[in-house]
Scaffold this motif. Sequence first.
Motif, mmCIF file in Angstrom:
data_model
loop_
_atom_site.group_PDB
_atom_site.id
_atom_site.type_symbol
_atom_site.label_atom_id
_atom_site.label_comp_id
_atom_site.label_asym_id
_atom_site.label_seq_id
_atom_site.Cartn_x
_atom_site.Cartn_y
_atom_site.Cartn_z
ATOM 1 N N ALA A 131 0.819 -1.213 0.000
ATOM 2 C CA ALA A 131 0.000 0.000 0.000
ATOM 3 C C ALA A 131 0.852 1.262 0.000
ATOM 4 O O ALA A 131 0.469 2.283 -0.589
ATOM 5 C CB ALA A 131 -0.921 -0.003 1.226
ATOM 6 N N ALA A 132 2.033 1.207 0.614
ATOM 7 C CA ALA A 132 2.846 2.412 0.778
ATOM 8 C C ALA A 132 3.517 2.865 -0.513
ATOM 9 O O ALA A 132 3.560 4.058 -0.813
ATOM 10 C CB ALA A 132 3.905 2.170 1.858
ATOM 11 N N LEU A 133 4.041 1.924 -1.282
ATOM 12 C CA LEU A 133 4.752 2.316 -2.501
ATOM 13 C C LEU A 133 3.845 3.034 -3.504
ATOM 14 O O LEU A 133 4.222 4.085 -4.034
ATOM 15 C CB LEU A 133 5.431 1.104 -3.130
ATOM 16 N N PRO A 134 2.644 2.534 -3.786
ATOM 17 C CA PRO A 134 1.762 3.299 -4.678
ATOM 18 C C PRO A 134 1.376 4.661 -4.109
ATOM 19 O O PRO A 134 1.108 5.598 -4.868
ATOM 20 C CB PRO A 134 0.533 2.393 -4.817
ATOM 21 N N ALA A 135 1.363 4.778 -2.787
ATOM 22 C CA ALA A 135 0.945 6.040 -2.174
ATOM 23 C C ALA A 135 1.983 7.141 -2.346
ATOM 24 O O ALA A 135 1.630 8.335 -2.322
ATOM 25 C CB ALA A 135 0.656 5.823 -0.688
ATOM 26 N N VAL A 136 3.243 6.790 -2.509
ATOM 27 C CA VAL A 136 4.300 7.812 -2.567
ATOM 28 C C VAL A 136 4.957 7.893 -3.942
ATOM 29 O O VAL A 136 5.973 8.566 -4.103
ATOM 30 C CB VAL A 136 5.375 7.551 -1.486
ATOM 31 N N THR A 137 4.404 7.214 -4.934
ATOM 32 C CA THR A 137 4.938 7.259 -6.294
ATOM 33 C C THR A 137 3.826 7.688 -7.255
ATOM 34 O O THR A 137 2.646 7.566 -6.936
ATOM 35 C CB THR A 137 5.490 5.893 -6.729
ATOM 36 N N PRO A 138 4.176 8.199 -8.432
ATOM 37 C CA PRO A 138 3.155 8.616 -9.405
ATOM 38 C C PRO A 138 2.247 7.454 -9.799
ATOM 39 O O PRO A 138 2.635 6.282 -9.702
ATOM 40 C CB PRO A 138 3.993 9.096 -10.599
ATOM 41 N N PRO A 139 1.025 7.767 -10.262
ATOM 42 C CA PRO A 139 0.054 6.700 -10.571
ATOM 43 C C PRO A 139 0.536 5.710 -11.619
ATOM 44 O O PRO A 139 0.143 4.547 -11.592
ATOM 45 C CB PRO A 139 -1.171 7.487 -11.068
ATOM 46 N N GLU A 140 1.377 6.166 -12.573
ATOM 47 C CA GLU A 140 1.815 5.276 -13.647
ATOM 48 C C GLU A 140 3.040 4.441 -13.283
ATOM 49 O O GLU A 140 3.578 3.708 -14.127
ATOM 50 C CB GLU A 140 2.121 6.090 -14.908
ATOM 51 N N THR A 141 3.486 4.511 -12.040
ATOM 52 C CA THR A 141 4.675 3.769 -11.619
ATOM 53 C C THR A 141 4.455 2.263 -11.749
ATOM 54 O O THR A 141 3.420 1.731 -11.344
ATOM 55 C CB THR A 141 5.028 4.103 -10.157
ATOM 56 N N LYS A 142 5.441 1.592 -12.315
ATOM 57 C CA LYS A 142 5.398 0.128 -12.451
ATOM 58 C C LYS A 142 6.099 -0.491 -11.249
ATOM 59 O O LYS A 142 7.240 -0.162 -10.949
ATOM 60 C CB LYS A 142 6.058 -0.315 -13.758
ATOM 61 N N LEU A 143 5.422 -1.407 -10.582
ATOM 62 C CA LEU A 143 5.921 -2.030 -9.356
ATOM 63 C C LEU A 143 6.092 -3.531 -9.552
ATOM 64 O O LEU A 143 5.421 -4.156 -10.366
ATOM 65 C CB LEU A 143 4.958 -1.787 -8.189
ATOM 66 N N SER A 144 6.998 -4.102 -8.772
ATOM 67 C CA SER A 144 7.073 -5.554 -8.609
ATOM 68 C C SER A 144 7.495 -5.837 -7.181
ATOM 69 O O SER A 144 8.179 -5.013 -6.557
ATOM 70 C CB SER A 144 8.045 -6.192 -9.612
ATOM 71 N N MET A 145 7.062 -6.969 -6.643
ATOM 72 C CA MET A 145 7.394 -7.288 -5.251
ATOM 73 C C MET A 145 7.333 -8.790 -5.041
ATOM 74 O O MET A 145 6.415 -9.466 -5.520
ATOM 75 C CB MET A 145 6.427 -6.594 -4.286
#
Length: 342
Positions: free
Chosen positions: A286-300
């Motif tokens: 939840a934290a990473l999307p909250a502090v990065t721009p909406p188009e940020t690509k994530l993996s975990m």
Amino acid sequence: MASRKQNRGCSFLPFLQVLSVCICVLLWFLPSLARAQDEGGQEVAVNLAEGRVVICAAKDGIIVATADAHSEPGSHPPVVVTLSALRAGVLLGAVEWVQPESSDKPVRLDSELTRIAAAALNTSGRPKYGDAATDIESIGVALLERVREVAGQLHHKINLGEDEPLIRLVLVDYVPDYGPEAWTIDYHVRQDALANDYWRTRVLRPSYNQHYPPEKGQPHTLIEVRYPPANRATAAPELLDLLRQNDPRLARIRTANEIAAKSVAFVISGESQKSLAASDAEFLRAALPAVTPPETKLSMGMIDFDRGFKWLIEPPEAAAPTPADAKPREPDAPTLRRKPSN
């Protein structure tokens, strides 16, 4: 008189010999320059993976997450790659090598990382004692050999900061009877000018930096690695900085439930080894999307110390390969590892 002529002839002979050698060397060197100019027309293009990697080592698992940096067109998001049931990696920097005038497929080093690591740790026939004590060095050297193959085609001047590596490999793993660990392996280059703006690129032996476990007396908390390397005084705050500042975007997330709040409190206070991996993972999702721009690509992903690797957020590209079985090691092999602090 005859004697003087003879002496002059003898003194002139060495000059002719030297001149002939120089001509031969020149004739050999000129084709080399021509080849260099021809090869310069086949210059390789490099696309980077830029962004951040966040690592959290809890008492029952280690989490690794990535977020891209929205850099130049053609760049790639850094992604978690499974290397074995108890190891994962992230490749940053020059991950894609393309020859624009060639029909060959681009070289994707991040896609090759699983195969490179598996070959480096192939210790078939040895007693099974878990992962190799020399595994970090083995992976580092195996990747070095591959990087040297592709970087040898790089003949234009590249502009990297003094401490900026061409490639940075982040490794996280769990070693039975040792514990979780996190490393970065940096690959720096040196370039030599030859002629006509033609450069020879050499990849130096990698440098190894162990981030976890920390030195004795240092906090056990979030680890953040960025590429390009960031100056903490001028770059955007790291996730740990935002937590310590009680950033309002994170305050609601960290107090979502009592268990999560307690676990994150351990992380902030430098006692992440007491926190629960599941709670830390829930917070990071939840934290990473909250502090990065909406188009940020994530993996975990998370390495559960008992069950092995599992995906929490799969990479935006092709699914990662199936983890390989753990590889055996020699019991008394040398190692780069520091002993875990108490």
